[in-house]
Design an enzyme around this catalytic site. Structure first.
Site, PDB file in Angstrom:
ATOM      1  N   LEU A  54       0.822  -1.206   0.000  1.00  0.00           N
ATOM      2  CA  LEU A  54       0.000   0.000   0.000  1.00  0.00           C
ATOM      3  C   LEU A  54       0.858   1.258   0.000  1.00  0.00           C
ATOM      4  CD1 LEU A  54      -2.801  -0.970   2.544  1.00  0.00           C
ATOM      5  CD2 LEU A  54      -2.653  -1.446   0.092  1.00  0.00           C
ATOM      6  N   GLY A 103       1.009  -5.237   1.342  1.00  0.00           N
ATOM      7  CA  GLY A 103      -0.026  -5.372   0.324  1.00  0.00           C
ATOM      8  C   GLY A 103       0.446  -6.104  -0.913  1.00  0.00           C
ATOM      9  N   ASN A 118       4.076  -7.577   6.756  1.00  0.00           N
ATOM     10  CA  ASN A 118       4.912  -6.959   7.797  1.00  0.00           C
ATOM     11  C   ASN A 118       4.305  -5.700   8.392  1.00  0.00           C
ATOM     12  OD1 ASN A 118       5.342  -5.618   5.280  1.00  0.00           O
ATOM     13  ND2 ASN A 118       7.195  -4.677   6.110  1.00  0.00           N
ATOM     14  N   GLU A 119       2.974  -5.568   8.329  1.00  0.00           N
ATOM     15  CA  GLU A 119       2.310  -4.353   8.801  1.00  0.00           C
ATOM     16  C   GLU A 119       2.660  -4.007  10.244  1.00  0.00           C
ATOM     17  OE1 GLU A 119      -0.038  -5.550   5.235  1.00  0.00           O
ATOM     18  OE2 GLU A 119       0.992  -6.573   6.861  1.00  0.00           O
TER      19      GLU A 119
END
Length: 304
Positions: A110, A155, A179-180
């Site tokens: 993202l 994303g 890995n957010e």
């Protein structure tokens, strides 16, 4: 000043129906009348995605070409949905290979700039576009193969996870994962559901909590990708895998895919507006905005 078009208007302007109005296409035609010669390979290109369809094989390739890192911006997501829908509605197309035209990166995920310092209306439009991308790709009737020719965090990993099959370049410098958590962001439930369906509950739980990025060999061991190949063999292997999947009758494969994925898709469809509200509430928090600003500053320093 004219209002910025919403994501729904962008799709409507392209002639693409909203997802909820799509007609079912199970059992798409797999043959052409012998009296009509098959046309040559067709290509259509947007600013950020190049699409090539070989109607003789029924296979399309979508190449991401949004340097430097193929980030999933609102414009990219809109083009992605429109391109996928055009292929979905083309009865000559039975499968699509997703890959990158940018060296060493599949997709960075993202676009952070879409989530930092914007209005709540913008956050809603952006998140609806992210949802739409996943709903269309995860629920596609076509065979979808991810030819991952570079790193694919967050994303970008979701795009690969949403495909039927994942082939990654055998390079330990390339990594993939959701890995957010490293950015202080919580992966939404439908990211999590997609991940669990691929690698299982325990691997997904550990990886999501740690925000892990897995080098290609580890990704293979965990089942996050299905195969590793040398970079020069990637497209050849993707075509071979696609041919194997397309050898089966479309209707049986499509119905099986729907049976396996329907519950996960329906869960987001049923809670779509709530999910958008949760995203806006979360991303608007000053602590999250501060974290995103710090991350963007870090990226600027790396570039310089």
């Amino acid at each position: 000043m004219a209002a910025v078009p919403t994501f729904a208007r962008r799709l409507a302007g392209s002639g693409v129906l909203p997802l909820c109005h799509r007609l079912p296409t199970w059992g798409r035609a797999t043959w052409q009348p012998p009296s009509l010669p098959l046309p040559p390979c067709r290509a259509f290109s947007n600013n950020k995605i190049l699409v090539e369809l070989d109607e003789s094989s029924g296979v399309a390739t979508m190449k991401f070409k949004s340097p430097p890192v193929n980030s999933l911006s609102l414009d990219f997501l809109t083009e992605f949905c429109i391109s996928l829908e055009k292929l979905e509605n083309n009865r000559a197309c039975r499968g699509v290979i997703l890959t990158s035209a940018v060296p060493r990166i599949f997709s960075s995920g993202l676009d952070i700039t879409e989530m930092c310092g914007k209005s709540q209306e913008h956050y809603a439009e952006f998140w609806r576009a992210v949802q739409e991308m996943w709903l269309r790709l995860y629920g596609s009737n076509m065979v979808t193969v991810a030819a991952v020719n570079g790193s694919s965090p967050a994303g970008g990993c979701l795009v690969a996870l949403s495909c039927d099959y994942r082939i990654m370049v055998e390079n330990p410098k390339f990594s993939i994962g959701l890995n957010e958590a490293q950015l202080g962001i919580v992966a939404p439930f439908w990211f999590k559901d997609t991940f669990v369906n691929v690698v299982g509950q325990r691997v997904a739980e550990r990886s999501l909590q740690l925000g892990s990025l897995h080098p290609a060999p580890e990704a293979l061991r965990l089942g996050l990708v299905d195969e590793l190949v040398a970079e020069e063999k990637l497209q050849e292997k993707a075509a071979a895998v696609m041919a194997q999947w397309l050898a089966l009758p479309d209707h049986a494969r499509q119905l099986t895919k729907s049976m396996m994925r329907k519950a996960v898709l329906d869960r987001l469809v049923s809670h779509r507006e709530e999910d958008i509200e949760n995203f806006i509430s979360f991303i608007s928090k000053e602590s999250i905005q501060k974290s995103l600003r710090m991350y963007m500053e870090m990226l600027k320093k790396k570039k310089s």
